[in-house]
Design an enzyme around this catalytic site. Structure first.
Site, PDB file in Angstrom:
ATOM      1  N   SER A  30       0.842  -1.190   0.000  1.00  0.00           N
ATOM      2  CA  SER A  30       0.000   0.000   0.000  1.00  0.00           C
ATOM      3  C   SER A  30       0.889   1.256   0.000  1.00  0.00           C
ATOM      4  O   SER A  30       1.754   1.388  -0.865  1.00  0.00           O
ATOM      5  CB  SER A  30      -0.978  -0.052   1.182  1.00  0.00           C
ATOM      6  OG  SER A  30      -2.053   0.827   1.002  1.00  0.00           O
ATOM      7  N   HIS A  83      -7.200  -6.231  -0.773  1.00  0.00           N
ATOM      8  CA  HIS A  83      -5.997  -5.438  -0.488  1.00  0.00           C
ATOM      9  C   HIS A  83      -4.945  -6.203   0.308  1.00  0.00           C
ATOM     10  O   HIS A  83      -3.843  -5.693   0.518  1.00  0.00           O
ATOM     11  CB  HIS A  83      -6.421  -4.181   0.287  1.00  0.00           C
ATOM     12  CG  HIS A  83      -5.449  -3.049   0.234  1.00  0.00           C
ATOM     13  ND1 HIS A  83      -4.933  -2.535  -0.932  1.00  0.00           N
ATOM     14  CD2 HIS A  83      -4.885  -2.304   1.239  1.00  0.00           C
ATOM     15  CE1 HIS A  83      -4.118  -1.530  -0.665  1.00  0.00           C
ATOM     16  NE2 HIS A  83      -4.065  -1.383   0.640  1.00  0.00           N
ATOM     17  N   ASP A 101      -9.173  -5.551  -5.119  1.00  0.00           N
ATOM     18  CA  ASP A 101      -8.321  -4.611  -4.399  1.00  0.00           C
ATOM     19  C   ASP A 101      -8.817  -3.174  -4.526  1.00  0.00           C
ATOM     20  O   ASP A 101      -9.223  -2.738  -5.610  1.00  0.00           O
ATOM     21  CB  ASP A 101      -6.912  -4.702  -4.996  1.00  0.00           C
ATOM     22  CG  ASP A 101      -5.812  -4.308  -4.047  1.00  0.00           C
ATOM     23  OD1 ASP A 101      -6.047  -3.437  -3.191  1.00  0.00           O
ATOM     24  OD2 ASP A 101      -4.714  -4.879  -4.172  1.00  0.00           O
TER      25      ASP A 101
END
EC number: 3.4.11.5
Length: 319
Positions: A110, A277, A250
Protein backbone atom coordinates in the site's frame (compact mmCIF):
# COMPACT_ATOMS: atom_id res chain seq x y z
CA UNK A 1 1.20 -18.33 12.95
CA UNK A 2 4.08 -15.86 12.57
CA UNK A 3 7.49 -17.19 13.58
CA UNK A 4 9.04 -15.91 16.78
CA UNK A 5 11.55 -13.10 16.19
CA UNK A 6 15.24 -13.86 16.49
CA UNK A 7 15.86 -10.24 17.53
CA UNK A 8 13.95 -7.03 18.11
CA UNK A 9 14.72 -3.60 19.44
CA UNK A 10 15.17 -0.03 18.24
CA UNK A 11 17.79 1.86 16.25
CA UNK A 12 18.49 5.59 16.49
CA UNK A 13 17.05 7.84 13.80
CA UNK A 14 18.34 11.30 14.61
CA UNK A 15 16.85 12.14 17.99
CA UNK A 16 14.14 9.49 17.56
CA UNK A 17 13.97 5.68 17.58
CA UNK A 18 12.76 3.20 14.94
CA UNK A 19 11.45 -0.14 16.24
CA UNK A 20 12.38 -3.31 14.31
CA UNK A 21 11.79 -7.05 14.43
CA UNK A 22 14.09 -9.63 12.76
CA UNK A 23 13.10 -13.20 11.92
CA UNK A 24 16.01 -15.38 10.79
CA UNK A 25 19.68 -14.55 10.29
CA UNK A 26 20.07 -11.23 8.47
CA UNK A 27 23.80 -11.80 8.06
CA UNK A 28 23.43 -15.09 6.20
CA UNK A 29 24.11 -15.28 2.45
CA UNK A 30 20.55 -14.64 1.34
CA UNK A 31 19.24 -11.05 1.21
CA UNK A 32 17.00 -9.87 4.01
CA UNK A 33 13.40 -9.10 3.01
CA UNK A 34 12.62 -5.70 4.52
CA UNK A 35 8.87 -5.17 4.97
CA UNK A 36 7.60 -1.59 4.52
CA UNK A 37 4.08 -1.31 5.91
CA UNK A 38 1.17 0.79 4.70
CA UNK A 39 -0.78 3.68 6.11
CA UNK A 40 0.94 6.00 6.41
CA UNK A 41 0.48 5.67 10.13
CA UNK A 42 -0.12 1.92 10.37
CA UNK A 43 2.21 -0.67 11.93
CA UNK A 44 3.99 -3.88 10.95
CA UNK A 45 1.48 -6.23 12.65
CA UNK A 46 -0.79 -6.97 9.68
CA UNK A 47 2.23 -8.09 7.64
CA UNK A 48 3.60 -10.63 10.13
CA UNK A 49 2.50 -13.37 7.71
CA UNK A 50 5.70 -12.63 5.78
CA UNK A 51 7.73 -14.31 8.52
CA UNK A 52 6.88 -17.53 6.65
CA UNK A 53 9.63 -16.53 4.21
CA UNK A 54 12.13 -17.15 7.01
CA UNK A 55 11.00 -20.79 7.06
CA UNK A 56 12.10 -20.92 3.43
CA UNK A 57 15.50 -19.45 4.25
CA UNK A 58 15.06 -15.72 3.68
CA UNK A 59 15.48 -13.52 6.78
CA UNK A 60 12.69 -10.99 7.28
CA UNK A 61 12.85 -7.52 8.83
CA UNK A 62 9.69 -5.75 9.98
CA UNK A 63 9.69 -2.23 11.39
CA UNK A 64 7.24 0.39 12.59
CA UNK A 65 7.55 3.71 10.82
CA UNK A 66 8.09 6.80 12.91
CA UNK A 67 4.97 8.00 14.74
CA UNK A 68 3.37 4.60 15.37
CA UNK A 69 3.75 1.23 17.04
CA UNK A 70 7.03 0.73 18.86
CA UNK A 71 8.76 3.70 17.23
CA UNK A 72 8.81 7.23 18.63
CA UNK A 73 5.38 8.86 18.74
CA UNK A 74 5.22 12.57 17.97
CA UNK A 75 1.57 13.66 18.37
CA UNK A 76 2.44 17.36 18.46
CA UNK A 77 4.23 17.44 15.11
CA UNK A 78 2.37 19.08 12.23
CA UNK A 79 2.16 18.72 8.47
CA UNK A 80 5.53 20.41 7.92
CA UNK A 81 7.20 17.47 9.73
CA UNK A 82 5.36 14.47 8.28
CA UNK A 83 6.85 14.40 4.78
CA UNK A 84 7.66 11.56 2.38
CA UNK A 85 11.37 12.39 2.60
CA UNK A 86 11.27 11.78 6.37
CA UNK A 87 10.13 8.19 5.87
CA UNK A 88 12.54 7.64 2.97
CA UNK A 89 15.40 8.77 5.22
CA UNK A 90 14.15 6.51 8.03
CA UNK A 91 14.17 3.47 5.73
CA UNK A 92 17.71 4.19 4.49
CA UNK A 93 18.85 4.70 8.08
CA UNK A 94 17.32 1.39 9.19
CA UNK A 95 19.17 -0.51 6.45
CA UNK A 96 22.44 1.10 7.50
CA UNK A 97 21.93 0.62 11.23
CA UNK A 98 21.09 -3.09 10.79
CA UNK A 99 24.09 -3.60 8.52
CA UNK A 100 22.11 -4.95 5.57
CA UNK A 101 22.39 -2.07 3.10
CA UNK A 102 24.59 -4.21 0.83
CA UNK A 103 22.14 -7.12 0.45
CA UNK A 104 18.35 -6.77 0.79
CA UNK A 105 14.97 -7.01 -0.95
CA UNK A 106 12.20 -4.48 -0.30
CA UNK A 107 8.56 -5.49 0.10
CA UNK A 108 6.30 -2.43 0.21
CA UNK A 109 2.55 -2.75 0.78
CA UNK A 110 0.00 0.00 0.00
CA UNK A 111 1.62 3.35 1.01
CA UNK A 112 4.74 1.28 1.71
CA UNK A 113 4.89 0.33 -1.97
CA UNK A 114 5.27 3.95 -3.02
CA UNK A 115 7.91 4.44 -0.34
CA UNK A 116 9.82 1.33 -1.42
CA UNK A 117 9.62 2.40 -5.09
CA UNK A 118 10.94 5.85 -4.17
CA UNK A 119 13.90 4.17 -2.47
CA UNK A 120 14.53 1.98 -5.54
CA UNK A 121 14.64 5.09 -7.76
CA UNK A 122 17.97 5.99 -6.14
CA UNK A 123 19.38 2.70 -7.51
CA UNK A 124 21.06 1.54 -4.29
CA UNK A 125 23.78 -1.02 -4.99
CA UNK A 126 22.57 -3.49 -2.33
CA UNK A 127 18.93 -3.66 -3.46
CA UNK A 128 18.42 -7.08 -5.08
CA UNK A 129 14.70 -6.92 -5.75
CA UNK A 130 11.55 -4.85 -5.24
CA UNK A 131 8.00 -6.00 -4.46
CA UNK A 132 5.21 -3.42 -4.80
CA UNK A 133 2.03 -4.87 -3.30
CA UNK A 134 -1.45 -3.30 -3.52
CA UNK A 135 0.01 0.13 -4.04
CA UNK A 136 -1.22 3.01 -6.24
CA UNK A 137 1.37 4.90 -8.26
CA UNK A 138 -0.35 8.18 -7.45
CA UNK A 139 -2.93 9.46 -4.99
CA UNK A 140 -4.92 11.36 -7.63
CA UNK A 141 -5.36 7.98 -9.40
CA UNK A 142 -6.31 6.40 -6.07
CA UNK A 143 -9.02 8.98 -5.43
CA UNK A 144 -10.52 8.67 -8.91
CA UNK A 145 -10.72 4.89 -8.53
CA UNK A 146 -12.24 5.23 -5.06
CA UNK A 147 -15.13 7.04 -6.70
CA UNK A 148 -15.55 4.11 -9.10
CA UNK A 149 -15.61 1.55 -6.26
CA UNK A 150 -17.95 3.64 -4.12
CA UNK A 151 -20.44 3.83 -6.97
CA UNK A 152 -20.71 0.04 -6.81
CA UNK A 153 -21.80 -0.01 -3.17
CA UNK A 154 -25.49 -0.57 -2.31
CA UNK A 155 -27.56 2.65 -2.56
CA UNK A 156 -28.35 2.75 1.16
CA UNK A 157 -24.65 2.47 2.01
CA UNK A 158 -23.81 5.28 -0.39
CA UNK A 159 -26.55 7.46 1.12
CA UNK A 160 -25.22 6.87 4.64
CA UNK A 161 -21.67 7.72 3.61
CA UNK A 162 -22.70 10.92 1.84
CA UNK A 163 -24.94 12.09 4.69
CA UNK A 164 -22.26 11.73 7.33
CA UNK A 165 -19.54 13.15 5.10
CA UNK A 166 -21.65 16.26 4.55
CA UNK A 167 -21.99 16.60 8.33
CA UNK A 168 -18.33 15.59 8.89
CA UNK A 169 -19.47 12.98 11.43
CA UNK A 170 -16.76 10.51 10.46
CA UNK A 171 -16.74 8.84 13.89
CA UNK A 172 -20.46 8.05 13.87
CA UNK A 173 -21.14 4.31 14.40
CA UNK A 174 -23.51 4.44 11.43
CA UNK A 175 -20.79 5.90 9.21
CA UNK A 176 -18.22 3.38 10.42
CA UNK A 177 -20.65 0.54 9.71
CA UNK A 178 -21.10 1.82 6.15
CA UNK A 179 -17.32 2.07 5.79
CA UNK A 180 -17.07 -1.54 6.95
CA UNK A 181 -19.11 -2.64 3.91
CA UNK A 182 -16.40 -1.15 1.69
CA UNK A 183 -13.58 -2.64 3.78
CA UNK A 184 -15.11 -6.12 3.66
CA UNK A 185 -15.24 -5.90 -0.14
CA UNK A 186 -11.98 -4.16 -1.00
CA UNK A 187 -9.56 -4.24 1.95
CA UNK A 188 -9.81 -7.63 3.67
CA UNK A 189 -12.38 -10.24 2.64
CA UNK A 190 -11.65 -12.64 5.54
CA UNK A 191 -14.41 -12.59 8.15
CA UNK A 192 -13.87 -12.15 10.99
CA UNK A 193 -10.82 -9.98 10.35
CA UNK A 194 -7.53 -11.69 11.29
CA UNK A 195 -5.99 -10.67 14.61
CA UNK A 196 -2.84 -9.19 13.03
CA UNK A 197 -4.94 -7.06 10.69
CA UNK A 198 -7.08 -5.81 13.58
CA UNK A 199 -3.96 -4.97 15.57
CA UNK A 200 -2.67 -2.59 12.92
CA UNK A 201 -6.15 -1.17 12.35
CA UNK A 202 -6.47 -0.32 16.03
CA UNK A 203 -2.94 1.13 16.20
CA UNK A 204 -3.95 3.78 13.66
CA UNK A 205 -6.83 4.86 15.86
CA UNK A 206 -4.74 4.73 19.02
CA UNK A 207 -2.50 7.42 17.51
CA UNK A 208 -3.92 8.78 14.23
CA UNK A 209 -1.42 11.66 13.98
CA UNK A 210 0.40 10.40 10.89
CA UNK A 211 -2.64 8.96 9.13
CA UNK A 212 -4.82 12.03 9.60
CA UNK A 213 -2.01 14.43 8.65
CA UNK A 214 -0.75 12.67 5.53
CA UNK A 215 -3.88 10.83 4.40
CA UNK A 216 -7.05 12.18 5.98
CA UNK A 217 -10.04 10.79 7.89
CA UNK A 218 -10.38 7.58 5.83
CA UNK A 219 -9.60 5.80 2.55
CA UNK A 220 -12.13 7.90 0.61
CA UNK A 221 -10.80 11.27 1.62
CA UNK A 222 -7.09 11.75 0.97
CA UNK A 223 -7.02 15.42 1.94
CA UNK A 224 -3.69 15.40 3.77
CA UNK A 225 -0.17 16.09 2.53
CA UNK A 226 -0.26 13.11 0.13
CA UNK A 227 -3.33 14.23 -1.82
CA UNK A 228 -1.38 15.37 -4.89
CA UNK A 229 1.61 13.03 -4.58
CA UNK A 230 2.53 10.87 -7.57
CA UNK A 231 5.63 8.87 -8.47
CA UNK A 232 4.53 8.01 -12.01
CA UNK A 233 7.00 10.30 -13.78
CA UNK A 234 9.92 8.89 -11.77
CA UNK A 235 9.26 5.17 -12.23
CA UNK A 236 11.55 4.94 -15.28
CA UNK A 237 14.50 5.35 -12.90
CA UNK A 238 13.90 1.93 -11.31
CA UNK A 239 16.22 -0.75 -12.68
CA UNK A 240 15.69 -3.32 -9.93
CA UNK A 241 13.80 -6.52 -10.86
CA UNK A 242 10.27 -5.84 -9.64
CA UNK A 243 7.25 -7.94 -8.69
CA UNK A 244 3.81 -6.32 -8.59
CA UNK A 245 1.08 -7.90 -6.45
CA UNK A 246 -2.61 -7.01 -6.36
CA UNK A 247 -5.98 -8.58 -5.66
CA UNK A 248 -8.91 -8.88 -8.03
CA UNK A 249 -11.10 -6.93 -5.57
CA UNK A 250 -8.32 -4.61 -4.40
CA UNK A 251 -8.98 -0.98 -3.52
CA UNK A 252 -5.68 -0.46 -5.34
CA UNK A 253 -7.34 -1.21 -8.68
CA UNK A 254 -5.43 -2.19 -11.85
CA UNK A 255 -5.74 1.41 -13.06
CA UNK A 256 -3.79 2.65 -10.02
CA UNK A 257 -1.01 0.07 -10.49
CA UNK A 258 -0.69 0.05 -14.28
CA UNK A 259 1.98 2.81 -14.31
CA UNK A 260 4.41 0.53 -12.48
CA UNK A 261 4.02 -2.10 -15.17
CA UNK A 262 4.22 0.40 -18.00
CA UNK A 263 7.34 2.20 -16.80
CA UNK A 264 9.54 -0.22 -14.84
CA UNK A 265 11.62 -2.18 -17.39
CA UNK A 266 12.06 -5.49 -15.54
CA UNK A 267 8.66 -6.24 -14.04
CA UNK A 268 6.14 -9.01 -13.46
CA UNK A 269 2.55 -8.69 -12.19
CA UNK A 270 0.66 -11.31 -10.16
CA UNK A 271 -3.07 -10.80 -9.63
CA UNK A 272 -4.70 -12.82 -6.83
CA UNK A 273 -8.17 -13.85 -7.95
CA UNK A 274 -9.66 -14.35 -4.48
CA UNK A 275 -8.14 -11.36 -2.72
CA UNK A 276 -8.63 -7.67 -2.17
CA UNK A 277 -6.00 -5.44 -0.49
CA UNK A 278 -4.35 -8.18 1.62
CA UNK A 279 -3.44 -11.23 -0.52
CA UNK A 280 -0.81 -12.18 2.07
CA UNK A 281 -3.74 -12.90 4.43
CA UNK A 282 -6.50 -13.78 1.97
CA UNK A 283 -4.49 -16.28 -0.11
CA UNK A 284 -1.52 -16.84 2.15
CA UNK A 285 -0.30 -20.13 0.65
CA UNK A 286 -0.24 -18.83 -2.91
CA UNK A 287 1.24 -15.56 -1.71
CA UNK A 288 4.18 -17.36 -0.09
CA UNK A 289 4.61 -19.49 -3.21
CA UNK A 290 4.75 -16.40 -5.44
CA UNK A 291 7.16 -14.60 -3.12
CA UNK A 292 9.51 -17.57 -2.81
CA UNK A 293 9.44 -18.01 -6.59
CA UNK A 294 10.45 -14.38 -7.07
CA UNK A 295 13.21 -14.61 -4.46
CA UNK A 296 14.59 -17.72 -6.15
CA UNK A 297 14.58 -15.90 -9.50
CA UNK A 298 16.61 -13.11 -7.92
CA UNK A 299 19.09 -15.64 -6.52
CA UNK A 300 19.49 -17.27 -9.94
CA UNK A 301 19.97 -13.87 -11.52
CA UNK A 302 22.75 -13.04 -9.07
CA UNK A 303 24.41 -16.40 -9.70
CA UNK A 304 24.40 -15.81 -13.44
CA UNK A 305 25.41 -12.15 -12.99
CA UNK A 306 23.07 -11.12 -15.76
CA UNK A 307 19.45 -9.83 -15.95
CA UNK A 308 16.67 -12.38 -16.00
CA UNK A 309 13.64 -11.55 -18.16
CA UNK A 310 10.56 -11.82 -16.00
CA UNK A 311 7.24 -13.22 -17.12
CA UNK A 312 4.29 -11.17 -18.35
CA UNK A 313 1.62 -10.49 -15.72
CA UNK A 314 -1.50 -12.54 -15.24
CA UNK A 315 -4.33 -10.80 -17.09
CA UNK A 316 -2.27 -7.72 -18.02
CA UNK A 317 -0.19 -6.65 -20.97
CA UNK A 318 2.05 -3.76 -21.89
CA UNK A 319 0.17 -3.19 -25.13
Amino acid sequence: MPLEPSAKGTVPFGEYRTWYRITGDIHADRPAVVVVHGGPGSTHDYLLQLTELAEQGWPVVHYDQLGNGGSTHLPNKGAEFWKVDLFAAELANLLSELGIADNYVLFGQSWGGLLAAKHAMTRPAGLRGLVVANSPASYPLWLSEMAVLRAQLPPDVQETLLRHEAAETFESPEYLAAMRVFYDRHVCRILPWPRDFLSSFMEIYNDPTVYYTMNGPNEFHVIGTLKDWSIIDELDAIRTPTLLISGKYDEATPVTMQPYFDRIPNVRWEIFENSSHCPHLEESDRFTEVMVGFLKELAQRDELAQPTALAQPVGESRS
